[in-house]
Design an enzyme around this catalytic site. Structure first.
Site, PDB file in Angstrom:
ATOM      1  N   ASP A 182       0.859  -1.180   0.000  1.00  0.00           N
ATOM      2  CA  ASP A 182       0.000   0.000   0.000  1.00  0.00           C
ATOM      3  C   ASP A 182       0.898   1.234   0.000  1.00  0.00           C
ATOM      4  O   ASP A 182       2.124   1.123  -0.083  1.00  0.00           O
ATOM      5  CB  ASP A 182      -0.960  -0.003   1.195  1.00  0.00           C
ATOM      6  N   HIS A 253      -2.847   3.190  -4.502  1.00  0.00           N
ATOM      7  CA  HIS A 253      -2.263   2.683  -3.257  1.00  0.00           C
ATOM      8  C   HIS A 253      -0.853   2.142  -3.491  1.00  0.00           C
ATOM      9  O   HIS A 253      -0.496   1.063  -3.008  1.00  0.00           O
ATOM     10  CB  HIS A 253      -3.163   1.600  -2.655  1.00  0.00           C
ATOM     11  N   GLU A 320      -9.767   2.541  -5.356  1.00  0.00           N
ATOM     12  CA  GLU A 320      -9.423   3.904  -4.946  1.00  0.00           C
ATOM     13  C   GLU A 320      -8.218   4.449  -5.719  1.00  0.00           C
ATOM     14  O   GLU A 320      -7.201   4.830  -5.139  1.00  0.00           O
ATOM     15  CB  GLU A 320      -9.171   3.945  -3.432  1.00  0.00           C
TER      16      GLU A 320
END
Length: 546
Positions: A182, A253, A320
């Site tokens: 991440d 990420h 995302e």
């Protein structure tokens, strides 16, 4: 009999009938059951002090026999099992496959009582171990019964992962999804790209609480698994019939990777060489550049990981991913024009499709978060539906396999009650009962579409889970409720027998105590489980179900 998950069929001979285990009880392992015999002898031998000496197939013993056998005719597919406990002759655990035998052994352990979950005998040398005389038959509802552990935000050392594999096995969960990368950390050694862990595994400090919190932990944080660590984790899981699914999150990420190798980022938009491993949380604009170099880099990363993780599925994240840098990047816009794409969403879809084909050529299947539906989904890809049911419904209707893990039901980092004592309260309250009433298959799906729901998964993100004690608190007891949902064929949510589950949990808490799990007590957090002064982001009322 207070079993969790509850079996599909159980009957007892009488209230008093039982089979006694003794030093003379032998363990017979018929072909295909050898790994379960090793586990049972180690785990129950440690707890009871009994040797469970090897017995001869078909033979008898003065102290009775615990017999393990594979019989493909047993109902319920390869994970189904039967247990018969006869007061005179002993215990027979029969699985339709080796996994079924192992899950039957887990139920057998529960039948022995909470002290069977300890690592050494208690109660003295005269302790009597008795198994209630009964007949049980059971099989799982879903083939994917998953638990996702985020080790990127807060690193969990190898021993924590191994411990959680044991806890998963005790609850008949069979997929560990490891979120390995991440913005805040890269957690697996890649030999070709050593800076991913030399640089990407370490951050200078850590936000305490969510983004709006003013608090910081000024200690550097990090860690990673060597490739031998991963081999050990995967082998330990396989002995327990658990598959480990790795996640390498792309194209969002990814700041930890960009911090290690700045050329992976959008260098024509930002100074990627100045980007550190991220120290705070939230959706981050620094995403991978859609270049050939990025594709080759991650192909090389995936090549090393495919040798370490032998399972079918490989998780590539896909969630995302803000598109602002791609909109501003001349290189990204040129790639969109070169490929004839409609825009940035299709650019992400092109990247996902590339790795879907790449993995398929190597006999693997891509799975990603439901954002991979945006811009068109690769034909062989599966979906982890996290933003509610909608993504999973759309995927199933399109013929894609789905793992249901909606945040509104099974995000175990969400707070557990409306009480102000809940530590760092996130989002809506999701109680033990809420998790128990989770239904993975939406009623909107036809029978054919519902067959694409291959399972369910509970997820724990670790932005505010900074130790194994906090992990235990957030996971349990809710993971026990989820395990029953994923395994047992339960009635519709409103018709489930919540009082009966509460009653069985009273016995299960004693098992968790014996295992050393620091779960959330039914009455609320203990004083040391609270985090006074660390604000969260609570939301009132029940969550919207979408």
């Amino acid at each position: 009999m207070d079993l969790i998950p509850t079996p599909s069929h159980e009957s007892t001979y009488s209230a008093d009938a039982s089979f006694p285990l003794s030093a003379g009880t032998v363990l017979v392992a018929e072909p295909g059951t050898e790994s379960t015999a090793r586990w049972l002898r180690a785990a129950l031998g440690a707890a009871t002090g009994l040797p469970f000496a090897p017995g001869v197939p078909g033979g008898r013993a003065a102290g009775g026999v615990v017999r393990l056998a594979v019989d493909e005719r047993a109902a319920g597919g390869p994970e189904g099992y039967r247990i018969t406990v006869d007061p005179a002759s002993g215990v027979r655990i029969t699985g339709a496959g080796p996994a079924g035998v192992f899950w039957g052994a887990q139920t057998f352990r529960q039948l022995l009582g909470p002290d069977a979950f300890r690592r050494a005998p208690v109660g003295g040398p005269d302790r009597q171990w008795r198994v209630p005389a009964c007949h049980l038959q059971d099989a799982p509802r879903f083939g994917w019964r998953g638990f996702m552990l985020d080790v990127a935000r807060h690193f969990m050392p190898k021993d924590v992962v191994l411990r959680y594999l044991d806890l998963m096995a005790a609850h008949k969960l069979n997929v560990l999804h490891l979120h390995l990368t991440d913005d805040q950390g890269w957690r697996v050694r890649i030999e070709r790209y050593p800076r991913l862990t030399e640089v990407g595994a370490w951050r200078e400090r850590t936000k305490v609480g969510l983004r709006e919190s003013p608090l910081w932990d000024e200690r550097p944080h990090g860690g990673y698994y060597s490739q031998d660590d991963i081999r050990e984790i995967v082998a330990y899981a396989a002995e327990r019939h658990i598959t480990v699914v790795p996640e390498i999150d792309i194209p969002g990420h990814s700041q930890a990777a960009i911090a290690a190798y700045p050329e992976l980022g959008n260098t024509d938009v930002v100074d990627t060489a100045a980007l550190p491993v991220l120290t705070s949380w939230g959706v981050n604009p620094n995403v991978l550049a859609p270049t050939d170099h990025t594709l080759r880099f991650y192909e090389n990363v995936f090549t090393e990981l495919l040798d370490l993780f032998p399972g079918t599925f490989f998780h590539i994240g896909g969630d995302e991913c803000p598109k602002e840098q791609w909109r501003q990047s001349p290189a990204a816009q040129a790639r969109i024009e070169e490929l004839g794409l409609a825009g940035e969403d299709e650019l992400q879809s092109w990247l996902i499709r590339h790795f879907d084909g790449w993995l398929a050529e190597r006999g693997r299947r891509l799975i990603g978060w439901d954002e991979i539906l945006e811009g068109g989904l690769a034909p062989g890809a599966a979906v982890s539906s996290w933003r509610g049911y909608a993504g999973g419904i759309a995927a199933a209707r399109s013929g894609h396999d789905v793992v249901m893990c909606p945040q509104t039901h099974v995000y175990l980092d969400w707070r557990q009650s409306e009480s102000p004592d809940e530590p760092v309260p996130i989002a809506h309250a999701r109680t033990l009962e809420d998790v128990y009433r989770f239904e993975p298959v939406p009623p909107e799906l036809t029978e054919q579409q519902a067959a694409h729901v291959i399972g369910a998964q509970a997820n724990i993100w670790t932005e505010v889970v900074d130790s194994v004690r906090v992990l235990d608190y957030m996971a349990f007891p809710r993971l026990a409720a989820f395990a029953e949902v994923a395994w047992s064929a339960l009635p519709a949510p409103a018709e489930r027998d919540w009082p009966d589950f509460e009653r069985r949990m009273a016995a299960h808490y004693a098992r968790l105590d014996a295992l050393g799990v620091e779960y959330r007590p039914a009455g609320g957090p203990l004083p040391w489980q609270r985090r006074p002064g660390v604000q969260g982001r609570p939301q009132d009322g029940p969550p919207p179900i979408v």
